[in-house]
Design an enzyme around this catalytic site. Structure first.
Site: not given
Length: 229
Positions: A12, A37, A39, A41, A70, A72, A141, A176
Site C-alpha cells: 500500500s 494498492h 488507498d 480516503m 481501494h 474508502m 478489512m 487489508d
C-alpha cells in the site's frame, strides 16, 4: 489478466514516501510486489484524506502490473469514471458506503474495470452473499479503515466463510490491515490470496535503498505460502 489463487503481495503506497510516489511504485515492483494498492480516503467515510483520481493517473505510467484502487469514500458512483480513466485495474467500493452497492459494482464493470467489494471488520460475510456473481475481488478489512499502522483484527472465520461462499468462482480474497509475516499465515490458511501490506512492506527502505522492500515482501510471501492450501 489470468485469474489464479497464488499468494500476491500488494504494498500500500499509503506507507510510501508521498513526495516520491512514481519512484516508489517502480521500486516496490522491482523488489517483487505483485500489485500496487492505492488507498483512497475522503475524510468523510473514513477519518483521513489521501489521494484522488489525478494522483492515480500520475502514478499509472510507473506501474507495470496491477493498480488496485481501494475507495474508502462515500458517495462512490460519481468518481468511478475518473478512476477508470486513470486506468485502475481493480476498483473496490465498500458495501457500507452506499445503499445501492449492486448498482455501484455494475457501474465499475461497465467502466471496463474489475469490481471489488470491501467489508469492514464489523460487517458480516453475508453482506456480499447476493453480490458474488458481480465481483472479481472481496476485500476483508482487518483494521477499521482510515489510517495505516493499526493493530491486526483477526477475521479468519469471516475469510473461511467467504471462501466457502465463493466456491469455484474466480474471485480474489484480499486482506487489508496489519498484514505482516506473523499475520500472513492466518489469513492465507483461511483462504486469502491478495495480501495488502503497508508499513510491513516499506519499513527500513527507501527509493535510494530499496533492498529492504524486497526483503519485507519475500518475508511476507514466505510466511503466507508456508501454510497456504
Amino acid at each position: 489478466m489470468t485469474f489464479d489463487r497464488s499468494i500476491k503481495i500488494a504494498p500500500s503506497i499509503l506507507a510510501a514516501d508521498f513526495a516520491n510516489f512514481g519512484a516508489e511504485c517502480e521500486a516496490i515492483e522491482a523488489q517483487g510486489a505483485d500489485w500496487v494498492h492505492v488507498d483512497v480516503m475522503d475524510g468523510h467515510f473514513v477519518p483521513n484524506i489521501t489521494f484522488g483520481p489525478a494522483m492515480c493517473a500520475a502514478i499509472r505510467p510507473h506501474i507495470k502490473g496491477v493498480m488496485d484502487v481501494h475507495l474508502m469514500i462515500s458517495p462512490v458512483d460519481p468518481y468511478i469514471d475518473a478512476f477508470a480513466k486513470a486506468r485502475a485495474d481493480f476498483i473496490t467500493a465498500h458495501v457500507e458506503a452506499t445503499p445501492h452497492i449492486h448498482r455501484t459494482l455494475q457501474a465499475i464493470r461497465d467502466a471496463g474495470v474489475k469490481a471489488g467489494v470491501a467489508l469492514n471488520p464489523g460487517t458480516p460475510a453475508s453482506a456480499v452473499a447476493e453480490l458474488l456473481d458481480m465481483v472479481d475481488l472481496i476485500c476483508v478489512m482487518t483494521v477499521n479503515p482510515g489510517f495505516g499502522g493499526q493493530k491486526f483484527i483477526d477475521m479468519s472465520a469471516k475469510i473461511r466463510e467467504l471462501r466457502a461462499m465463493i466456491g469455484d468462482r474466480p474471485i480474489h480474497i484480499e486482506i487489508d490491515g496489519g498484514v505482516d509475516p506473523k499475520t500472513a499465515p492466518l489469513v492465507a490458511l483461511a483462504g486469502a490470496d491478495v495480501l495488502v501490506a503497508g508499513s510491513a512492506a516499506f519499513k527500513g527502505g527507501s527509493v535510494s535503498d530499496p533492498a529492504p522492500y524486497g526483503e519485507n515482501i519475500r518475508a511476507i510471501r514466505a510466511a503466507a505460502e508456508g501454510t497456504y492450501v
